[in-house]
Design an enzyme around this catalytic site. Structure first.
Site, short mmCIF file in Angstrom:
data_model
loop_
_atom_site.label_atom_id
_atom_site.label_comp_id
_atom_site.label_asym_id
_atom_site.label_seq_id
_atom_site.Cartn_x
_atom_site.Cartn_y
_atom_site.Cartn_z
N GLU A 150 65.61 51.90 63.80
CA GLU A 150 64.72 52.43 62.77
C GLU A 150 65.05 53.92 62.65
OE1 GLU A 150 60.44 52.62 63.50
OE2 GLU A 150 60.05 53.07 61.40
N ASP A 189 64.25 59.77 65.53
CA ASP A 189 63.69 60.82 64.68
C ASP A 189 63.94 62.16 65.36
OD1 ASP A 189 61.30 60.54 62.25
OD2 ASP A 189 61.63 62.52 63.13
N ASP A 214 62.62 60.49 53.30
CA ASP A 214 62.42 61.52 52.26
C ASP A 214 63.35 61.16 51.10
OD1 ASP A 214 60.73 62.92 54.01
OD2 ASP A 214 62.46 63.77 55.03
N LYS A 247 66.95 64.94 44.06
CA LYS A 247 67.74 65.86 43.23
C LYS A 247 69.21 65.51 43.39
CE LYS A 247 64.83 69.91 43.06
NZ LYS A 247 64.43 71.03 43.87
N TYR A 258 53.20 56.64 56.67
CA TYR A 258 53.40 57.04 55.27
C TYR A 258 53.04 55.91 54.33
CZ TYR A 258 55.24 61.68 55.97
OH TYR A 258 55.34 63.02 56.27
N GLU A 259 53.33 54.69 54.73
CA GLU A 259 52.99 53.54 53.89
C GLU A 259 51.48 53.48 53.65
OE1 GLU A 259 54.71 50.02 55.48
OE2 GLU A 259 54.09 48.77 53.79
C1 LIG Z 1 58.62 60.67 55.33
S1 LIG Z 1 58.75 60.57 57.05
C2 LIG Z 1 58.59 58.82 57.35
C3 LIG Z 1 58.18 58.54 58.77
C4 LIG Z 1 57.92 57.06 59.10
N1 LIG Z 1 59.11 56.26 58.97
C5 LIG Z 1 56.81 56.49 58.26
O1 LIG Z 1 57.09 55.65 57.39
O2 LIG Z 1 55.65 56.86 58.48
C6 LIG Z 1 60.49 60.82 57.30
C7 LIG Z 1 60.88 61.00 58.75
O3 LIG Z 1 62.29 61.11 58.84
C8 LIG Z 1 62.61 62.11 59.79
N2 LIG Z 1 63.95 62.63 59.43
C9 LIG Z 1 64.33 63.07 58.21
N3 LIG Z 1 65.62 63.45 58.24
C10 LIG Z 1 66.05 63.24 59.51
C11 LIG Z 1 67.30 63.43 60.16
N4 LIG Z 1 68.35 63.90 59.51
N5 LIG Z 1 67.40 63.10 61.46
C12 LIG Z 1 66.32 62.61 62.14
N6 LIG Z 1 65.12 62.41 61.57
C13 LIG Z 1 64.98 62.72 60.27
C14 LIG Z 1 61.51 63.13 59.68
O4 LIG Z 1 61.38 63.90 60.87
C15 LIG Z 1 60.30 62.24 59.41
O5 LIG Z 1 59.62 61.87 60.60
#
Ligand SMILES: C[S@@+](CC[C@H](N)C(=O)[O-])C[C@H]1O[C@@H](n2cnc3c(N)ncnc32)[C@H](O)[C@@H]1O
Length: 236
Positions: free
Chosen positions: A55, A80, A129, A133, A207-208
């Site tokens: 994940e 993460d 995320d 863009k 987030y969901e």
């Molecule tokens: C919008 S949150 C979603 C978190 C979780 N999957 C949820 O659905 O609740 C995006 C997550 O991706 C992690 N993340 C983004 N870019 C990353 C990267 N390059 N390496 C590791 N983690 C990353 C962020 O730290 C964040 O916790």
């Protein structure tokens, strides 16, 4: 308030060091260097030959914990960069005693330092995320740059799952999958209405929940990633 949050964060980091299924390698150990477990996850870490599922961007790790509970015959690794978020999932996994789960605190960009070719069976991207863009396409976790990275360790035709609230990201990834002839398994634009009760898809992330509370439909796409040719942008 900032101080309290900061203190909380440090307490979580400290507590996480005591969990035996959490790996937090220092930057220099994995930046352009292979981690000691690369190619050895089955034998030396999990002690079995079961499939390994990642994940990526796991946040609080709801899928890592949820899948590990649903499938004792599979190994699940949540990744993460943010330790304070990961603490939640790591603590749940620790309390629930899930030997088939693990959390790695690192950047997704470094994952080829951790896993050898063919070592991973499936990848979940849970509410990444969107980075919609045009100039940020390289940062999109379901874009060509990252899919080509995943091909370095995902099995040939291994499955990628994308769950997102962002319709633009879903449309983009579906267009990319079609443009590259990837085998689409499932594509739905309102998951909880179209596939209610599916245990795999009923796991809900932080987030969901936030998006569902705002009435935003959740999309889901899964497809196979083959070795044959490099993945290109749908616009090319
Ligand atoms: C919008 S949150 C979603 C978190 C979780 N999957 C949820 O659905 O609740 C995006 C997550 O991706 C992690 N993340 C983004 N870019 C990353 C990267 N390059 N390496 C590791 N983690 C990353 C962020 O730290 C964040 O916790």
């Amino acid at each position: 308030m900032t101080w309290v949050l900061g203190k909380n964060k440090h307490a979580r980091w400290a507590e996480m060091k005591g969990f035996d299924r959490v790996i937090e390698p220092p930057f220099e150990e994995v930046f352009r260097h292979d981690h000691e477990l690369k190619g050895k996850w089955h034998r030396e870490w999990f002690g079995n030959n079961n499939p390994i599922i990642l994940e990526l961007g796991c946040g609080r790790g709801e899928y890592t914990v949820g899948l590990a509970g649903l499938y004792p015959g599979k190994n699940i690794i949540g990744i993460d960069i943010k330790g304070a978020r990961m603490w939640r999932g790591a603590k749940d996994a620790h309390l629930m005693g899930l030997p088939n789960s693990t959390f790695i605190r690192t950047r997704i960009e470094f994952t080829s330092s951790f896993f050898a070719p063919g070592e991973i069976d499936e990848i979940w991207l849970t509410f990444p995320d969107p980075q919609m863009k045009r100039i940020r396409e390289k940062k999109r976790l379901s874009g060509p740059h990252f899919l080509n990275l995943y091909r370095q360790y995902l099995k040939d035709r291994g499955i990628v799952h994308l769950k997102t609230d962002c319709r633009e990201l879903y449309d983009y990834t579906l267009a990319l999958a079609k443009a590259n002839g990837l085998g689409i398994i499932t594509s739905v634009t309102d998951l909880h209405r179209e596939m209610p009760g599916d245990p795999l898809l009923s796991i809900r992330t932080h987030y969901e929940e936030l998006f569902l509370n705002q009435g935003v439909p959740i999309t889901y796409l899964s497809f196979r990633l083959p070795y044959e040719k490099e993945i290109i942008s749908p616009g090319e």
